[in-house]
Motif scaffolding. Structure first.
Motif, mmCIF file in Angstrom:
data_model
loop_
_atom_site.group_PDB
_atom_site.id
_atom_site.type_symbol
_atom_site.label_atom_id
_atom_site.label_comp_id
_atom_site.label_asym_id
_atom_site.label_seq_id
_atom_site.Cartn_x
_atom_site.Cartn_y
_atom_site.Cartn_z
ATOM 1 N N LEU A 164 0.831 -1.202 0.000
ATOM 2 C CA LEU A 164 0.000 0.000 0.000
ATOM 3 C C LEU A 164 0.868 1.256 0.000
ATOM 4 O O LEU A 164 0.603 2.206 -0.743
ATOM 5 C CB LEU A 164 -0.925 0.005 1.214
ATOM 6 N N TYR A 165 1.911 1.277 0.818
ATOM 7 C CA TYR A 165 2.830 2.422 0.826
ATOM 8 C C TYR A 165 3.463 2.602 -0.558
ATOM 9 O O TYR A 165 3.631 3.723 -1.042
ATOM 10 C CB TYR A 165 3.922 2.222 1.882
ATOM 11 N N SER A 166 3.818 1.486 -1.189
ATOM 12 C CA SER A 166 4.432 1.548 -2.509
ATOM 13 C C SER A 166 3.456 2.122 -3.544
ATOM 14 O O SER A 166 3.834 2.953 -4.379
ATOM 15 C CB SER A 166 4.890 0.155 -2.935
ATOM 16 N N LEU A 167 2.188 1.710 -3.479
ATOM 17 C CA LEU A 167 1.183 2.216 -4.411
ATOM 18 C C LEU A 167 0.956 3.709 -4.222
ATOM 19 O O LEU A 167 0.846 4.467 -5.192
ATOM 20 C CB LEU A 167 -0.134 1.455 -4.221
ATOM 21 N N PHE A 168 0.880 4.156 -2.971
ATOM 22 C CA PHE A 168 0.693 5.585 -2.707
ATOM 23 C C PHE A 168 1.895 6.381 -3.216
ATOM 24 O O PHE A 168 1.737 7.475 -3.765
ATOM 25 C CB PHE A 168 0.479 5.828 -1.211
ATOM 26 N N ALA A 169 3.085 5.852 -3.023
ATOM 27 C CA ALA A 169 4.283 6.559 -3.472
ATOM 28 C C ALA A 169 4.324 6.651 -4.994
ATOM 29 O O ALA A 169 4.616 7.715 -5.565
ATOM 30 C CB ALA A 169 5.532 5.844 -2.954
ATOM 31 N N ASN A 170 4.009 5.553 -5.671
ATOM 32 C CA ASN A 170 4.110 5.516 -7.131
ATOM 33 C C ASN A 170 2.979 6.273 -7.817
ATOM 34 O O ASN A 170 3.182 6.922 -8.847
ATOM 35 C CB ASN A 170 4.103 4.063 -7.623
ATOM 36 N N ARG A 171 1.758 6.202 -7.257
ATOM 37 C CA ARG A 171 0.599 6.769 -7.932
ATOM 38 C C ARG A 171 0.221 8.161 -7.425
ATOM 39 O O ARG A 171 -0.327 8.958 -8.175
ATOM 40 C CB ARG A 171 -0.607 5.828 -7.796
ATOM 41 N N LEU A 172 0.480 8.436 -6.144
ATOM 42 C CA LEU A 172 0.084 9.723 -5.585
ATOM 43 C C LEU A 172 1.264 10.545 -5.087
ATOM 44 O O LEU A 172 1.086 11.691 -4.658
ATOM 45 C CB LEU A 172 -0.901 9.520 -4.423
ATOM 46 N N ALA A 173 2.457 9.975 -5.115
ATOM 47 C CA ALA A 173 3.664 10.662 -4.647
ATOM 48 C C ALA A 173 3.506 11.174 -3.213
ATOM 49 O O ALA A 173 3.955 12.261 -2.868
ATOM 50 C CB ALA A 173 4.042 11.808 -5.590
ATOM 51 N N THR A 174 2.841 10.393 -2.389
ATOM 52 C CA THR A 174 2.662 10.755 -0.988
ATOM 53 C C THR A 174 2.493 9.474 -0.176
ATOM 54 O O THR A 174 2.666 8.370 -0.693
ATOM 55 C CB THR A 174 1.436 11.678 -0.816
ATOM 56 N N THR A 175 2.166 9.606 1.097
ATOM 57 C CA THR A 175 1.929 8.445 1.961
ATOM 58 C C THR A 175 0.460 8.420 2.366
ATOM 59 O O THR A 175 -0.225 9.449 2.322
ATOM 60 C CB THR A 175 2.784 8.524 3.236
ATOM 61 N N PRO A 176 -0.044 7.259 2.788
ATOM 62 C CA PRO A 176 -1.444 7.210 3.235
ATOM 63 C C PRO A 176 -1.729 8.181 4.378
ATOM 64 O O PRO A 176 -2.749 8.873 4.368
ATOM 65 C CB PRO A 176 -1.611 5.752 3.695
ATOM 66 N N LYS A 177 -0.835 8.260 5.351
ATOM 67 C CA LYS A 177 -1.066 9.137 6.501
ATOM 68 C C LYS A 177 -1.120 10.608 6.093
ATOM 69 O O LYS A 177 -1.948 11.377 6.584
ATOM 70 C CB LYS A 177 0.028 8.926 7.555
ATOM 71 N N LEU A 178 -0.237 11.005 5.178
ATOM 72 C CA LEU A 178 -0.207 12.405 4.751
ATOM 73 C C LEU A 178 -1.459 12.763 3.962
ATOM 74 O O LEU A 178 -2.017 13.865 4.103
ATOM 75 C CB LEU A 178 1.042 12.662 3.920
ATOM 76 N N LEU A 179 -1.926 11.840 3.139
ATOM 77 C CA LEU A 179 -3.141 12.094 2.367
ATOM 78 C C LEU A 179 -4.351 12.212 3.288
ATOM 79 O O LEU A 179 -5.193 13.097 3.117
ATOM 80 C CB LEU A 179 -3.372 10.977 1.350
ATOM 81 N N ILE A 180 -4.434 11.323 4.270
ATOM 82 C CA ILE A 180 -5.544 11.389 5.231
ATOM 83 C C ILE A 180 -5.535 12.727 5.957
ATOM 84 O O ILE A 180 -6.573 13.367 6.134
ATOM 85 C CB ILE A 180 -5.459 10.220 6.237
ATOM 86 N N LYS A 181 -4.345 13.174 6.381
ATOM 87 C CA LYS A 181 -4.257 14.446 7.085
ATOM 88 C C LYS A 181 -4.723 15.590 6.196
ATOM 89 O O LYS A 181 -5.470 16.477 6.638
ATOM 90 C CB LYS A 181 -2.822 14.698 7.552
ATOM 91 N N GLN A 182 -4.326 15.591 4.941
ATOM 92 C CA GLN A 182 -4.736 16.656 4.024
ATOM 93 C C GLN A 182 -6.252 16.685 3.864
ATOM 94 O O GLN A 182 -6.879 17.748 3.919
ATOM 95 C CB GLN A 182 -4.077 16.458 2.666
ATOM 96 N N ARG A 183 -6.858 15.499 3.676
ATOM 97 C CA ARG A 183 -8.313 15.434 3.493
ATOM 98 C C ARG A 183 -9.044 15.886 4.764
ATOM 99 O O ARG A 183 -10.086 16.542 4.694
ATOM 100 C CB ARG A 183 -8.727 14.011 3.111
ATOM 101 N N ARG A 184 -8.521 15.510 5.935
ATOM 102 C CA ARG A 184 -9.150 15.930 7.191
ATOM 103 C C ARG A 184 -9.068 17.438 7.375
ATOM 104 O O ARG A 184 -10.037 18.076 7.802
ATOM 105 C CB ARG A 184 -8.467 15.232 8.373
ATOM 106 N N LEU A 185 -7.903 18.015 7.078
ATOM 107 C CA LEU A 185 -7.752 19.462 7.210
ATOM 108 C C LEU A 185 -8.730 20.187 6.295
ATOM 109 O O LEU A 185 -9.343 21.187 6.687
ATOM 110 C CB LEU A 185 -6.315 19.876 6.886
ATOM 111 N N ALA A 186 -8.888 19.688 5.071
ATOM 112 C CA ALA A 186 -9.829 20.319 4.130
ATOM 113 C C ALA A 186 -11.260 20.218 4.654
ATOM 114 O O ALA A 186 -12.044 21.166 4.551
ATOM 115 C CB ALA A 186 -9.717 19.662 2.760
#
Length: 321
Positions: free
Chosen positions: A249-271
């Motif tokens: 999962l970490y590899s997929l996030f890095a390759n497809r979204l250039a981020t980590t699952p935790k960082l993406l979750i934080k961004q969505r929560r802040l928004a």
């Protein structure tokens, strides 16, 4: 709704409609401005380029009529944030109110009347990007190209879509800690796919896979995050939803979204919290909002929020009051 986006990219504030119009003519696209009544210096304009998209927030502060010959090879995605905007086409007319949005096709003539208090967000999308997305996820493009229907959509009924739009404008901000190579293209692609699924067109089904197993896996994870954004999501839970290992999962996030699952979750929560503080009268204080979205370290939350939106969450809440 989305009232603070592009604050970092203000070109004019409390200016005249003519000043804003002259700048748009020189740097964005040719148009003609007709002013109704005396000119008042209440216009503002913010502009930003993001991964081949042109983002803008515009208000003339006066009742004006804007016209131009056609959009050439550009699609326009326009959201009315305040006031109203009157669209005139060759065969129909419509008035859009706050929260409503419209897709305009290449070749269509623009003939709009802004109310004095009208403010809009506009995303200009090159035709080649729409075509590329269709080929990538459907496998083909209609011979006539993608043509959106002249039908307004009320985006207030789609929090997930608003979240997507806000994340694109957030990423375009110079303050974004996630603004690095790779992620911008992913956000652009996500927005275009959302537009194709939200606005009726001559496409029948843009979610038709041709999607790979990895794409379907990522969609399950992202949908789960959106549906459970208030919960204390863990990477292990997301891996279970995806039916894969944490490492993959970490590899997929890095390759497809250039981020980590935790960082993406934080961004969505802040928004999500940003929207709540601005628009939800049931939210009485910042602590309540933070805990509602599983932020337990309030000092770190305030710091992350300020990095994202240029102000403390308490300041956002005060402005609503």
């Amino acid at each position: 709704m989305l009232s603070s986006v592009l604050n970092h990219a203000l070109v004019f504030e409390n200016s005249t409609p003519d000043e804003v119009s002259d700048h748009v003519n020189q740097h964005v696209g040719r148009h003609r401005l007709e002013l109704f009544g005396p000119q008042v210096a209440r216009a503002h304009l913010a502009l930003c380029d993001f991964s081949e998209l042109a983002l803008s927030r515009i208000a003339y502060g006066n009742q004006v009529r804007v016209s131009c010959p056609d959009l050439e090879d550009i699609y326009h995605f326009q959201i009315v944030m305040r006031g109203n905007c009157h669209w005139r086409f060759s065969d129909t007319e419509m008035v859009l109110n706050p929260g409503q949005a419209l897709m305009m096709n290449p070749g269509e003539k623009i003939d709009l009347t802004y109310s004095a208090d009208c403010e809009k967000l506009i995303v200009k999308i090159p035709e080649k990007i729409i075509r590329h997305t269709c080929v990538e996820f459907i496998g083909s493009v209609p011979k006539s190209g993608v043509l959106f229907e002249r039908k307004a959509v009320d985006l207030r009924q789609s929090r997930a879509f608003l979240s997507c739009v806000e994340s694109v404008f957030y990423e375009a901000s110079e303050e974004s800690e996630l603004n690095f190579a790779g992620l911008s293209e992913t956000h652009r692609e996500f927005l275009v796919r959302k537009l194709l699924n939200t606005f009726q067109s001559n496409l029948t089904d843009v979610s038709h896979p041709k999607a790979t197993q990895e794409e379907r896996l990522m969609k399950r994870v992202l949908d789960h995050i959106e549906a459970n954004i208030r919960e204390n999501l863990t990477v292990e839970e997301l891996a279970m939803v995806a039916g894969t290992s944490v490492r993959r999962l970490y590899s997929l996030f890095a390759n497809r979204l250039a981020t980590t699952p935790k960082l993406l979750i934080k961004q969505r929560r802040l928004a999500a919290i940003h929207r709540e503080l601005k628009n939800n009268p049931a939210i009485r204080n910042v602590t309540e909002a933070a805990l509602e979205y599983s932020f337990t370290h309030l000092g770190r939350f305030s710091s992350d929020y300020k990095k994202a939106y240029g102000e403390l969450p308490s300041e956002t809440l005060k402005r609503r009051a």
